[in-house]
Design an enzyme around this catalytic site. Structure first.
Site, PDB file in Angstrom:
ATOM      1  CG  HIS A  73      -1.761   1.111   1.470  1.00  0.00           C
ATOM      2  ND1 HIS A  73      -1.943   1.686   2.701  1.00  0.00           N
ATOM      3  CD2 HIS A  73      -2.540   1.819   0.610  1.00  0.00           C
ATOM      4  CE1 HIS A  73      -2.788   2.696   2.600  1.00  0.00           C
ATOM      5  NE2 HIS A  73      -3.157   2.797   1.338  1.00  0.00           N
ATOM      6  CG  HIS A 124       0.878   9.294   1.821  1.00  0.00           C
ATOM      7  ND1 HIS A 124       1.340   8.627   2.921  1.00  0.00           N
ATOM      8  CD2 HIS A 124      -0.463   9.111   1.828  1.00  0.00           C
ATOM      9  CE1 HIS A 124       0.325   8.081   3.569  1.00  0.00           C
ATOM     10  NE2 HIS A 124      -0.778   8.370   2.920  1.00  0.00           N
TER      11      HIS A 124
END
Length: 339
Positions: A73, A124
């Protein structure tokens, strides 16, 4: 996949809330209020050395859709000593190490470059929080791995928030040559028509050197770029916003299906845990060794894997994890594939 998918999960307010909370957390940390580095009173969390994948040779001749792979992830969002073990990072080791260790699905978020260039940046949620480099560099790392491991297949999954459309994605694949290494489904199997039995075997993919499978969360146009696949036509995902060990589920959450129906598509099981501070969710590194454990206790990857295998009556295809080096993720993969 990821709660930071701007196209489906969060609105503009959430983006500013995330950024505000991140700044607030950093200020509190710098003042000594909490430990950003989630360690045992140490500036260095001492991440465990990654394990190794244990391939099952018999599966080489089985379909891509008939086996389990470990995925990371936010694979490019790495916590390091250089960035102060940033809580925006979901992994401790870079993509090159991930691939060498046995990770076979890399998930990341593609963003328009805030500096205005045409290249896609892997960030992110917001590039101000963590810019993990360019898509081109990411793809070159994957290509190098494939060149040095000619019998391996790698899956790429991208959250697409790029404002400039599909052309920057196509350019990155063309510039790196990864378009030529990419698997392209038959035209009559697109748009949701690709069932599990339609996928080729690993051996077949290796024989024709089509060893990259790429999914985009949004913006795909398979007529224009047939190697960039619309994720939701081929894959379903379980719920991802998990903050407690007893919340892991196996039912398709995206896209949703009536009742408890399990469609004949690839399955991606999200298995990562969030911590929370003042409403700000961030990857729970403290609990990662338990979250990724191979055991049968609630909240462990092993328990979740067995439950989903029972529900699907087949192997789950992908387990998406944070801090892949913690726990026993490759033992879980082996257990799924060996039996």
């Amino acid at each position: 996949m990821d709660p930071l998918n701007l196209t489906s999960s969060y609105n503009v307010c959430d983006m500013f809330c995330w950024l505000f909370a991140s700044v607030l957390v950093a200020l509190v940390v710098s003042a000594g209020g909490i430990q950003q580095r989630e360690s045992q009173g140490d500036d260095d969390p001492h991440p465990k050395h990654p394990g190794e994948r244990k391939p099952v040779p018999a599966l080489y001749g089985q379909r891509y859709s008939e086996q389990t792979f470990i995925g990371t992830h936010n694979s490019a969002a790495v916590r390091t000593a250089e960035n102060g073990w940033s809580i925006s990072g979901n992994q401790y080791f870079n993509v090159s190490v991930q691939l060498r260790s046995g990770v076979r699905l890399l998930q990341a978020q593609g963003h328009s470059d805030p500096e205005g260039s045409s290249e896609i940046r892997l960030c992110h949620f917001n590039c101000a929080l963590m810019d993990a480099g360019s898509l081109v560099d990411h793809l070159l790392t994957v290509k190098h791995f494939l060149e040095t491991h000619p019998h391996e297949v790698v899956t790429l999954l991208f959250v697409n928030t790029v404002r400039e459309g599909l052309l920057p994605w196509m350019k990155a694949y063309y510039d790196t040559g990864l378009d030529l290494l990419s698997y392209i489904p038959p035209p009559d199997k697109r748009g949701g028509a690709m069932h599990l039995d339609d996928w080729p075997t690993i051996a077949e993919m290796v024989a024709v050197n089509k060893r990259v499978v790429t999914f985009l969360s949004s913006g795909a146009n398979e007529d224009l770029a047939p190697y960039l696949l619309n994720e939701w036509s081929y894959v379903y995902e379980t719920d991802f916003g998990i903050e407690a060990p007893d919340q892991y589920d196996c039912l398709p959450d995206r896209p949703r299906w009536p009742g408890s129906y399990i469609p004949p598509r690839l399955s991606l099981v999200n298995h990562f845990l969030y911590a929370q501070f003042l409403g700000f969710r961030y990857p729970n590194a403290t609990y990662a060794n338990t979250t990724n454990a191979a055991g049968s206790h609630v909240g462990e990857l092993g328990e979740h894997a067995m439950r989903c295998r029972s529900a699907y009556e087949r192997r789950p295809n992908f387990f998406l994890v944070d801090f892949f080096n913690e726990g026993d993720v490759f033992d879980v993969e082996y257990g799924m594939n060996a039996f």
